[in-house]
Design a protein around this motif. Structure first.
Motif, PDB file in Angstrom:
ATOM      1  N   ASN A   1      22.790  68.318  13.159  1.00 46.64           N
ATOM      2  CA  ASN A   1      23.625  67.734  13.228  1.00 46.64           C
ATOM      3  C   ASN A   1      23.927  66.240  12.847  1.00 46.64           C
ATOM      4  O   ASN A   1      23.368  65.493  12.518  1.00 46.64           O
ATOM      5  CB  ASN A   1      23.148  67.096  15.735  1.00 46.64           C
ATOM      6  CG  ASN A   1      24.030  65.930  16.115  1.00 46.64           C
ATOM      7  OD1 ASN A   1      25.088  66.177  15.133  1.00 46.64           O
ATOM      8  ND2 ASN A   1      23.636  66.342  17.051  1.00 46.64           N
TER       9      ASN A   1
ATOM     10  N   VAL B   1      12.947  60.521  19.998  1.00 47.12           N
ATOM     11  CA  VAL B   1      14.025  60.446  19.600  1.00 47.12           C
ATOM     12  C   VAL B   1      14.376  60.144  18.132  1.00 47.12           C
ATOM     13  O   VAL B   1      15.155  60.550  17.114  1.00 47.12           O
ATOM     14  CB  VAL B   1      15.217  59.912  20.962  1.00 47.12           C
ATOM     15  CG1 VAL B   1      16.371  59.906  20.181  1.00 47.12           C
ATOM     16  CG2 VAL B   1      14.881  60.372  22.007  1.00 47.12           C
TER      17      VAL B   1
ATOM     18  N   LEU C   1      21.698  58.909  16.912  1.00 46.43           N
ATOM     19  CA  LEU C   1      21.739  58.651  18.682  1.00 46.43           C
ATOM     20  C   LEU C   1      20.706  57.609  19.393  1.00 46.43           C
ATOM     21  O   LEU C   1      21.226  56.693  20.303  1.00 46.43           O
ATOM     22  CB  LEU C   1      21.341  60.095  19.244  1.00 46.43           C
ATOM     23  CG  LEU C   1      20.575  60.301  20.567  1.00 46.43           C
ATOM     24  CD1 LEU C   1      21.386  60.496  21.598  1.00 46.43           C
ATOM     25  CD2 LEU C   1      19.812  61.728  20.381  1.00 46.43           C
TER      26      LEU C   1
ATOM     27  N   GLN D   1      29.666  61.848   8.121  1.00 44.42           N
ATOM     28  CA  GLN D   1      28.422  61.498   7.993  1.00 44.42           C
ATOM     29  C   GLN D   1      28.423  60.754   7.029  1.00 44.42           C
ATOM     30  O   GLN D   1      28.316  59.346   7.754  1.00 44.42           O
ATOM     31  CB  GLN D   1      27.198  62.540   7.166  1.00 44.42           C
ATOM     32  CG  GLN D   1      25.881  62.444   7.553  1.00 44.42           C
ATOM     33  CD  GLN D   1      25.022  63.078   6.908  1.00 44.42           C
ATOM     34  OE1 GLN D   1      25.175  64.140   6.341  1.00 44.42           O
ATOM     35  NE2 GLN D   1      23.444  62.996   7.755  1.00 44.42           N
TER      36      GLN D   1
ATOM     37  N   LYS E   1      13.166  62.730  15.999  1.00 44.87           N
ATOM     38  CA  LYS E   1      13.924  63.955  15.735  1.00 44.87           C
ATOM     39  C   LYS E   1      15.661  63.015  15.140  1.00 44.87           C
ATOM     40  O   LYS E   1      15.812  64.311  13.974  1.00 44.87           O
ATOM     41  CB  LYS E   1      14.627  64.378  17.235  1.00 44.87           C
ATOM     42  CG  LYS E   1      13.398  64.413  18.030  1.00 44.87           C
ATOM     43  CD  LYS E   1      14.708  65.383  19.924  1.00 44.87           C
ATOM     44  CE  LYS E   1      13.449  66.235  19.982  1.00 44.87           C
ATOM     45  NZ  LYS E   1      14.394  66.421  21.630  1.00 44.87           N
ATOM     46  N   GLN E   2      15.660  62.073  14.903  1.00 46.88           N
ATOM     47  CA  GLN E   2      16.470  61.277  13.943  1.00 46.88           C
ATOM     48  C   GLN E   2      15.867  61.724  12.784  1.00 46.88           C
ATOM     49  O   GLN E   2      17.155  61.966  11.608  1.00 46.88           O
ATOM     50  CB  GLN E   2      16.515  60.077  14.429  1.00 46.88           C
ATOM     51  CG  GLN E   2      17.875  59.243  13.126  1.00 46.88           C
ATOM     52  CD  GLN E   2      17.512  58.457  12.725  1.00 46.88           C
ATOM     53  OE1 GLN E   2      16.849  57.254  13.609  1.00 46.88           O
ATOM     54  NE2 GLN E   2      18.259  56.806  12.874  1.00 46.88           N
TER      55      GLN E   2
ATOM     56  N   SER F   1      16.745  65.405  11.241  1.00 42.01           N
ATOM     57  CA  SER F   1      18.114  65.520  11.057  1.00 42.01           C
ATOM     58  C   SER F   1      18.625  65.245  10.105  1.00 42.01           C
ATOM     59  O   SER F   1      19.429  65.888   9.169  1.00 42.01           O
ATOM     60  CB  SER F   1      18.380  65.087  12.673  1.00 42.01           C
ATOM     61  OG  SER F   1      20.107  65.438  12.763  1.00 42.01           O
ATOM     62  N   GLN F   2      18.181  64.044   9.621  1.00 41.11           N
ATOM     63  CA  GLN F   2      18.565  63.435   8.893  1.00 41.11           C
ATOM     64  C   GLN F   2      18.190  64.183   7.579  1.00 41.11           C
ATOM     65  O   GLN F   2      18.583  64.428   6.511  1.00 41.11           O
ATOM     66  CB  GLN F   2      17.704  61.544   8.206  1.00 41.11           C
ATOM     67  CG  GLN F   2      19.523  61.463   9.338  1.00 41.11           C
ATOM     68  CD  GLN F   2      18.389  59.729   9.336  1.00 41.11           C
ATOM     69  OE1 GLN F   2      16.605  58.976   8.893  1.00 41.11           O
ATOM     70  NE2 GLN F   2      19.299  58.634   9.553  1.00 41.11           N
TER      71      GLN F   2
ATOM     72  N   MET G   1      23.392  63.240  14.259  1.00 42.21           N
ATOM     73  CA  MET G   1      21.883  62.065  15.461  1.00 42.21           C
ATOM     74  C   MET G   1      21.576  61.523  15.097  1.00 42.21           C
ATOM     75  O   MET G   1      20.925  60.150  15.419  1.00 42.21           O
ATOM     76  CB  MET G   1      21.062  63.295  15.436  1.00 42.21           C
ATOM     77  CG  MET G   1      19.311  63.949  16.282  1.00 42.21           C
ATOM     78  SD  MET G   1      19.501  63.951  17.461  1.00 42.21           S
ATOM     79  CE  MET G   1      17.841  63.661  17.739  1.00 42.21           C
TER      80      MET G   1
END
Length: 324
Positions: A102, A56, A108, A212, A59-60, A63-64, A105
């Motif tokens: 996202n 995860v 998350l 954001q 993925k963060q 996404s950033q 994200m």
């Protein structure tokens, strides 16, 4: 909805690590006023959770990166729909959907750790030696008593900065000792929470998207400030978990940001190119960059004939060839 499954899961991880440290030979009795087997069990609860959540976290980061790459397009939309907030939000959500980015994200991993935090908080609050019922989510009476009497520098891990005199009496703890240990840990917790957010923002920069950017400000300032109040009700064991989690995050972010640096924007790229000659000069002991070769000097111009003079025949001006 019952949260017992979370409490059982947290208890199982804690007891497993505690048993592992006991098997290795970590002393059960206090050393320097600390029961290290229980402190290490809390520390490695963090390690266990972070290893599970590592995909995860990746993925963060991705996404950033995607959000950072979209900043020029976001800025264009802001200029195009200035004053029309509803249309701007709709266009930005469409852009995020199209580019599979996202903006939430980034939060998350923190949201996924909230159940772990709540589970540990609930479990440690129930470690009261004065209770007659000592069966706690699969704990034996012996494990319950061992954890209830576990200490960090003579302060019980179930104690907190705001513990009442009655709670301290049941824990057999000194109010001054608990306040000093808990106060120092709360200060470290606030500082490391701020540093984890600051580290990421310094590397990726402030977002152009107002939504954001608001999340970034909340992470950087809002959460550390809230800990000034909420930290007084956290058991010392929970604060140990939070500080350990922050230190783990600092190290993990530093490794990821070095291995996968953020993409350079046009502005940062131009700044880097401007600063490059200064960095590569002789002040740092490096050889200066090779300069381009100087241009070949142009041939001197031949003066033309004076006005009124007879033109010269170049053939006549040549010397006659010698006869062999």
């Amino acid at each position: 909805m019952s949260l017992d499954w979370i409490y059982y899961a947290i208890s199982w991880i804690l007891l497993t690590w505690h048993s592992a440290w006991d098997a290795i030979g970590v002393p059960v009795t206090a050393v320097i006023g600390t029961n290290w087997s229980w402190i290490l069990a809390i520390v490695f609860l963090v390690v266990t959770v972070r290893v599970i959540l590592f995909p995860v976290f990746v993925k963060q980061i991705k996404s950033q990166r995607a959000m950072q790459a979209l900043q020029p397009k976001v800025k264009e939309l802001q200029e195009k729909h200035k004053g029309d907030r509803e249309t701007l939000q709709k266009e930005m959500m469409e852009l995020y959907r199209k580019e599979k980015a996202n903006p939430l994200m980034g939060c998350l991993p923190m949201f996924l750790q909230i159940p772990v935090f709540l589970g540990l908080f609930h479990t440690l609050r129930r470690l009261d030696p004065g209770k007659t019922q000592k069966t706690l989510y699969g704990w034996t009476v012996e494990q319950f008593d061992s954890a209830a009497n576990a200490k960090l520098f003579s302060a019980p891990i179930a104690g907190k900065f705001g513990s009442t005199a009655d709670e301290l009496s049941r824990l057999g703890a000194s109010g001054h000792t608990v306040k000093i240990v808990a106060g120092i840990l709360v200060a470290i917790m606030i500082a490391t929470t701020y540093l984890t957010s600051r580290q990421m923002i310094l590397k990726t920069g402030w977002a152009e998207d107002p939504q954001q950017r608001m999340v970034q400000r909340l992470m950087l300032y809002g959460i550390p400030v809230s800990l000034l109040v909420s930290g007084s009700i956290f058991p010392i064991g929970v604060i140990i978990y939070w500080v350990t989690n922050n230190l783990f995050t600092l190290g993990q972010q530093q490794w990821v940001l070095r291995k996968f640096p953020p993409p350079a924007t046009a502005k940062t790229g131009a700044a880097a190119r401007t600063a490059q000659p200064a960095r590569t000069g002789g002040l740092l002991g490096r050889k200066p960059a090779a300069q381009a070769p100087a241009a070949t000097p142009a041939a001197p111009k031949v003066a033309g004939p004076k006005p009124g003079a007879k033109p010269m025949n170049p053939k006549k001006s040549r010397p006659a060839k010698r006869q062999g």
